[in-house]
Design a protein around this motif. Structure first.
Motif, PDB file in Angstrom:
ATOM      1  N   PRO A 188       0.848  -1.194   0.000  1.00 39.56           N
ATOM      2  CA  PRO A 188       0.000   0.000   0.000  1.00 39.56           C
ATOM      3  C   PRO A 188       0.888   1.250   0.000  1.00 39.56           C
ATOM      4  CG  PRO A 188       0.127  -0.921   2.209  1.00 39.56           C
ATOM      5  CD  PRO A 188       0.966  -1.825   1.317  1.00 39.56           C
ATOM      6  N   ILE A 189       0.301   2.451  -0.130  1.00 40.48           N
ATOM      7  CA  ILE A 189       1.146   3.647   0.032  1.00 40.48           C
ATOM      8  C   ILE A 189       1.611   3.675   1.484  1.00 40.48           C
ATOM      9  CG2 ILE A 189       0.102   5.049  -1.799  1.00 40.48           C
ATOM     10  CD1 ILE A 189      -1.203   6.673   0.595  1.00 40.48           C
ATOM     11  N   SER A 190       2.676   4.434   1.735  1.00 37.20           N
ATOM     12  CA  SER A 190       3.269   4.348   3.083  1.00 37.20           C
ATOM     13  C   SER A 190       2.276   4.876   4.118  1.00 37.20           C
ATOM     14  CB  SER A 190       4.581   5.130   3.144  1.00 37.20           C
ATOM     15  OG  SER A 190       4.331   6.494   3.424  1.00 37.20           O
ATOM     16  N   ILE A 191       2.428   4.359   5.328  1.00 39.87           N
ATOM     17  CA  ILE A 191       1.540   4.763   6.437  1.00 39.87           C
ATOM     18  C   ILE A 191       1.638   6.280   6.667  1.00 39.87           C
ATOM     19  CG2 ILE A 191       3.296   4.278   8.228  1.00 39.87           C
ATOM     20  CD1 ILE A 191      -0.465   3.612   8.568  1.00 39.87           C
ATOM     21  N   PHE A 192       2.831   6.846   6.398  1.00 41.76           N
ATOM     22  CA  PHE A 192       3.004   8.284   6.634  1.00 41.76           C
ATOM     23  C   PHE A 192       2.198   9.097   5.626  1.00 41.76           C
ATOM     24  CE2 PHE A 192       7.067   6.144   7.814  1.00 41.76           C
ATOM     25  CZ  PHE A 192       6.817   6.132   9.172  1.00 41.76           C
ATOM     26  N   GLN A 193       2.229   8.661   4.357  1.00 34.85           N
ATOM     27  CA  GLN A 193       1.435   9.369   3.343  1.00 34.85           C
ATOM     28  C   GLN A 193      -0.051   9.202   3.621  1.00 34.85           C
ATOM     29  OE1 GLN A 193       2.924   9.108  -0.877  1.00 34.85           O
ATOM     30  NE2 GLN A 193       4.041   7.400  -0.002  1.00 34.85           N
ATOM     31  N   HIS A 194      -0.437   7.986   4.027  1.00 32.29           N
ATOM     32  CA  HIS A 194      -1.847   7.714   4.303  1.00 32.29           C
ATOM     33  C   HIS A 194      -2.372   8.637   5.408  1.00 32.29           C
ATOM     34  CE1 HIS A 194      -5.558   5.440   4.739  1.00 32.29           C
ATOM     35  NE2 HIS A 194      -5.321   5.338   6.039  1.00 32.29           N
ATOM     36  N   MET A 195      -1.646   8.698   6.524  1.00 30.47           N
ATOM     37  CA  MET A 195      -2.125   9.483   7.671  1.00 30.47           C
ATOM     38  C   MET A 195      -2.017  10.991   7.396  1.00 30.47           C
ATOM     39  SD  MET A 195      -3.476   7.481   9.783  1.00 30.47           S
ATOM     40  CE  MET A 195      -3.600   5.733  10.120  1.00 30.47           C
ATOM     41  N   THR A 196      -0.977  11.409   6.676  1.00 31.93           N
ATOM     42  CA  THR A 196      -0.872  12.833   6.337  1.00 31.93           C
ATOM     43  C   THR A 196      -2.013  13.227   5.392  1.00 31.93           C
ATOM     44  OG1 THR A 196       1.480  12.998   6.758  1.00 31.93           O
ATOM     45  CG2 THR A 196       0.606  14.541   5.159  1.00 31.93           C
ATOM     46  N   GLY A 197      -2.361  12.343   4.453  1.00 33.07           N
ATOM     47  CA  GLY A 197      -3.484  12.604   3.532  1.00 33.07           C
ATOM     48  C   GLY A 197      -4.775  12.801   4.319  1.00 33.07           C
ATOM     49  N   LEU A 198      -5.025  11.923   5.295  1.00 33.04           N
ATOM     50  CA  LEU A 198      -6.243  12.043   6.106  1.00 33.04           C
ATOM     51  C   LEU A 198      -6.198  13.306   6.974  1.00 33.04           C
ATOM     52  CD1 LEU A 198      -6.959   8.396   7.364  1.00 33.04           C
ATOM     53  CD2 LEU A 198      -8.129   9.667   5.558  1.00 33.04           C
ATOM     54  N   ILE A 236       0.288   7.761  14.283  1.00 28.58           N
ATOM     55  CA  ILE A 236       0.655   6.601  13.453  1.00 28.58           C
ATOM     56  C   ILE A 236       0.425   5.327  14.276  1.00 28.58           C
ATOM     57  CG2 ILE A 236       2.583   5.409  12.291  1.00 28.58           C
ATOM     58  CD1 ILE A 236       1.880   7.939  10.784  1.00 28.58           C
ATOM     59  N   PRO A 237      -0.282   4.328  13.720  1.00 23.22           N
ATOM     60  CA  PRO A 237      -0.436   3.055  14.436  1.00 23.22           C
ATOM     61  C   PRO A 237       0.882   2.295  14.423  1.00 23.22           C
ATOM     62  CG  PRO A 237      -1.455   2.954  12.250  1.00 23.22           C
ATOM     63  CD  PRO A 237      -0.921   4.340  12.400  1.00 23.22           C
ATOM     64  N   LEU A 238       1.282   1.784  15.585  1.00 19.44           N
ATOM     65  CA  LEU A 238       2.600   1.150  15.670  1.00 19.44           C
ATOM     66  C   LEU A 238       2.680  -0.165  14.891  1.00 19.44           C
ATOM     67  CD1 LEU A 238       4.849   2.557  17.224  1.00 19.44           C
ATOM     68  CD2 LEU A 238       4.794   0.675  18.821  1.00 19.44           C
ATOM     69  N   SER A 239       1.529  -0.796  14.665  1.00 23.18           N
ATOM     70  CA  SER A 239       1.541  -2.073  13.940  1.00 23.18           C
ATOM     71  C   SER A 239       2.148  -1.921  12.544  1.00 23.18           C
ATOM     72  CB  SER A 239       0.133  -2.658  13.841  1.00 23.18           C
ATOM     73  OG  SER A 239      -0.724  -1.737  13.211  1.00 23.18           O
ATOM     74  N   ALA A 240       2.152  -0.687  12.015  1.00 23.36           N
ATOM     75  CA  ALA A 240       2.728  -0.450  10.685  1.00 23.36           C
ATOM     76  C   ALA A 240       4.229  -0.753  10.655  1.00 23.36           C
ATOM     77  CB  ALA A 240       2.489   0.997  10.271  1.00 23.36           C
ATOM     78  N   PHE A 241       4.855  -0.812  11.817  1.00 23.80           N
ATOM     79  CA  PHE A 241       6.301  -1.050  11.873  1.00 23.80           C
ATOM     80  C   PHE A 241       6.635  -2.530  12.111  1.00 23.80           C
ATOM     81  CE2 PHE A 241       5.555   3.328  13.016  1.00 23.80           C
ATOM     82  CZ  PHE A 241       6.591   4.038  12.444  1.00 23.80           C
ATOM     83  N   PHE A 242       5.595  -3.371  12.115  1.00 20.16           N
ATOM     84  CA  PHE A 242       5.795  -4.809  12.356  1.00 20.16           C
ATOM     85  C   PHE A 242       5.288  -5.602  11.165  1.00 20.16           C
ATOM     86  CE2 PHE A 242       5.743  -2.968  16.554  1.00 20.16           C
ATOM     87  CZ  PHE A 242       6.645  -3.728  17.287  1.00 20.16           C
ATOM     88  N   LYS A 243       6.042  -6.568  10.709  1.00 21.85           N
ATOM     89  CA  LYS A 243       5.660  -7.399   9.573  1.00 21.85           C
ATOM     90  C   LYS A 243       4.337  -8.130   9.854  1.00 21.85           C
ATOM     91  CE  LYS A 243       6.396 -10.299   5.987  1.00 21.85           C
ATOM     92  NZ  LYS A 243       5.909  -9.887   4.672  1.00 21.85           N
ATOM     93  N   THR A 244       4.210  -8.639  11.088  1.00 15.62           N
ATOM     94  CA  THR A 244       2.999  -9.391  11.425  1.00 15.62           C
ATOM     95  C   THR A 244       1.851  -8.474  11.827  1.00 15.62           C
ATOM     96  OG1 THR A 244       3.767  -9.490  13.694  1.00 15.62           O
ATOM     97  CG2 THR A 244       4.260 -11.401  12.288  1.00 15.62           C
ATOM     98  N   GLY A 245       2.136  -7.179  11.975  1.00 16.10           N
ATOM     99  CA  GLY A 245       1.085  -6.248  12.394  1.00 16.10           C
ATOM    100  C   GLY A 245       0.785  -6.301  13.878  1.00 16.10           C
ATOM    101  N   THR A 246       1.554  -7.060  14.642  1.00 21.07           N
ATOM    102  CA  THR A 246       1.342  -7.070  16.089  1.00 21.07           C
ATOM    103  C   THR A 246       2.642  -6.676  16.795  1.00 21.07           C
ATOM    104  OG1 THR A 246       1.854  -9.423  16.102  1.00 21.07           O
ATOM    105  CG2 THR A 246      -0.484  -8.810  16.203  1.00 21.07           C
TER     106      THR A 246
END
Ligand code: PMP
Ligand code: GLN
Length: 387
Positions: free
Chosen positions: A13-23, A347-357
């Motif tokens: 997906p687009i990066s979490i930073f772009q996603h949250m800045t867009g919102l 920013i949700p921290l799960s974005a920095f984990f491969k498994t999302g947890t």
């Protein structure tokens, strides 16, 4: 048949930073998500770059960077850490820390061989390593202490490891790894042939008088380490994208060859501005650190009052906090709701984990003016109410 592109990037997906800045822009929320300061760095530094832009030349500088900046990077490493790099062939200037990371990964990763990442990982690392075909091994750190342990390092690092990528001070955990942890890492690495890529872009943003310890300063490690810096972070000029890699010539020569085919070089006027900054404007990051430490403390106190479980923060732009006492939602849904309804982007921290947890933590960027931090807390208090 539609063309088949590289699945690593096709499936991202687009990066979490772009996603949250867009919102944040869409909902007019205060952006404590993407980490960028709201005040530009030293005017004197920008004036040097502006003059160089007008006066020229504006043609390709040498691929490895202008001598003025390579010399300034080497002098900076000597002044702050007693590290010696030959500006001729042990420093390369890159287009930001991001390009430095790309060049170091391409120079070290080998298809089928192992590459070690330390999770949570900054978002740009994993896709580039995956695209090389290297096999990723992960060391996972956990809250609240996010400590590097010998056991976890030994489980991931071994005879097939080509490289280990470590970020200290660490985004998003806010750790500045201590000497003991770094010594453990050095010990494990020195039993192998691995190289360590050290992402030190937040090197000057360490709080409470704690030192930043480059891994290269530990015994026998200089020859194993590629040290990455970023003027964007040192001088609050994140849009400039001027960074560098310093390391022993045997390793740096390969990184320099990767760099020549990524960007080849970096705008000369910006390089001259940063050379001026490293030589004359080092009070700026020292003062910035004091201001950020105050923001960290204000945010910690305010968030704790609201029921966030704030984690310790030793450095960087970032504070992490648990949300389990506030909501049953996962971090991503909580962040999207706060943007829409409270007017604060995180920013949700799960974005920095491969498994999302883990998925019950959020990251706050506090590299902002104090008034904006206070305004964000007021918005959160109004929305979340007293606990
Ligand atoms: N590494 C980390 C950990 C970061 O947070 C960032 C921030 N963007 C970078 C590298 C990239 O630095 P730059 O902006 O100089 O490309
Ligand atoms: N380093 C910034 C952060 O972690 C993001 C930079 C970017 O969006 N590429 O928030």
């Amino acid at each position: 048949m539609p063309p088949t592109l590289n699945p690593v990037f096709s499936n991202l997906p687009i990066s979490i930073f772009q996603h949250m800045t867009g919102l944040a822009l869409r909902y007019d929320a205060i952006n404590l998500g993407q980490g960028f300061p709201d005040q530009d760095g030293p005017a004197g530094l920008r004036a040097v770059a502006a003059r160089a832009l007008i006066d020229g030349p504006n043609q390709y500088p040498p691929s490895k960077g202008l001598a003025e900046l390579r010399q300034a990077v080497a002098a900076h490493a000597r002044k702050f850490y007693g590290l010696e790099f030959d500006p001729e062939d042990e420093v390369v200037i890159t287009s930001g820390g991001t390009e430095a990371l790309g060049a170091c990964i391409l120079a070290t990763a080998v298809p089928g061989d192992e590459f070690v990442l330390i999770e949570p990982t900054y978002d740009s690392y994993r896709p580039i390593v995956e695209a090389t075909g290297a096999v990723i091994k992960t060391v996972t750190l956990g809250p609240p202490d996010w400590r590097l342990t010998q056991e976890a390092l030994r489980a991931a690092i071994g005879p097939k490891t080509r490289a280990v990528l470590i970020n200290s001070p660490h985004n998003p955990a806010g750790r500045a790894f201590g000497r003991e942890e770094l010594e453990t890492l050095a010990k494990v690495v020195l039993e192998t042939d691995a190289v360590v890529i050290c992402d030190e872009v937040y090197e000057h943003l360490v709080f409470d008088g704690r030192p930043h310890i480059p891994l290269s300063t530990l015994p026998d490690m200089r020859e194993r380490c590629l040290r990455i810096g970023s003027a964007g972070k040192i001088f609050s000029l994140t849009g400039w994208k001027v960074g560098w890699v310093a390391g022993p010539r045997k390793l740096l020569s390969v990184v320099t060859k990767a760099h020549q085919f990524i960007t080849f070089t970096t705008p000369p006027a910006l390089q001259l501005g940063v050379a001026h900054g490293l030589t004359n404007e080092m009070d700026f990051p020292l003062d910035l650190t004091k201001r950020l430490q105050k923001n960290r403390d204000i945010l910690t106190a305010g968030l704790t009052k609201l029921g966030f479980e704030v984690q310790p923060c030793e450095g960087t732009y970032f504070l992490t906090a648990g949300i389990a006492k506030l909501t049953n939602e996962k971090d991503f849904a909580f962040c999207e709701r706060l943007i829409r309804e409270a007017g604060v982007a995180l920013i949700p921290l799960s974005a920095f984990f491969k498994t999302g947890t883990p998925d019950t933590f959020v990251r706050f960027a506090f590299c902002k003016q104090q008034s904006l931090i206070e305004q964000s807390l007021a918005r959160l208090e109004k929305y979340l109410g007293a606990p």
